[in-house]
Design an enzyme around this catalytic site. Structure first.
Site, PDB file in Angstrom:
ATOM      1  CB  CYS A   8      -0.907  -0.045   1.226  1.00 37.45           C
ATOM      2  SG  CYS A   8      -1.732   1.494   1.619  1.00 37.45           S
TER       3      CYS A   8
ATOM      4  CB  CYS B  15       0.367   1.676   4.096  1.00 37.89           C
ATOM      5  SG  CYS B  15      -1.361   1.182   4.018  1.00 37.89           S
TER       6      CYS B  15
END
Length: 145
Positions: free
Chosen positions: A69, A72
């Site tokens: 991600c 993230c």
């Protein structure tokens, strides 16, 4: 409110009783003698997650994330900066939702990164989306932590 707080050691998982007014005095674990606060988020598996959210008397902030991600990855250093500002009032954990899919399912994590704030084992607030350190700290404090 008790004048003693239970804290789970980030190193050996032992539960420690620490005078609440001594949390900022760099307490160490009675079992492994390591610092109870490191200024960094703690990566946990399901067992570690359960122990921290149920046995810590301080609020626990969890970053549900995954290695693939992009947002993230962008938020990770900000989460670490927030840990340095929020400890010792809040414990910060990281849960990799790919490695710990059961936790992601149990808490209905639909987008990542997602921050969830727990008190005494119960989720009390949730925020999806990447945030910078100041935003994380402000959001946590707005929740009364």
């Amino acid at each position: 409110m008790s004048d003693m707080s239970h804290l789970v050691c980030p190193h050996c998982q032992a539960v420690n009783r620490v005078p609440t007014d001594r949390l900022a005095a760099s307490p160490t674990c009675g079992q492994c003698h390591q610092p109870l606060f490191t200024g960094h988020p703690l990566a946990v598996d399901e067992a570690g997650f359960q122990k921290h959210i149920t046995r810590n008397d301080i609020p626990v902030l969890v970053d549900f994330w995954a290695t693939w991600c992009g947002p993230c990855q962008m938020m990770a250093p900000h989460f670490t900066q927030a840990a340095a500002q929020l400890e010792p009032r809040v414990r910060l954990l990281k849960v990799d939702t790919d490695a710990e899919q059961a936790l992601g399912n149990r808490y209905a994590i639909r987008s990542i990164p997602t921050l969830a704030l727990f008190r005494r084992g119960r989720e009390v607030a949730r925020q999806a989306g990447a945030m910078q350190a100041a935003g994380i700290v402000q959001w946590v404090r707005a929740q009364g932590a």
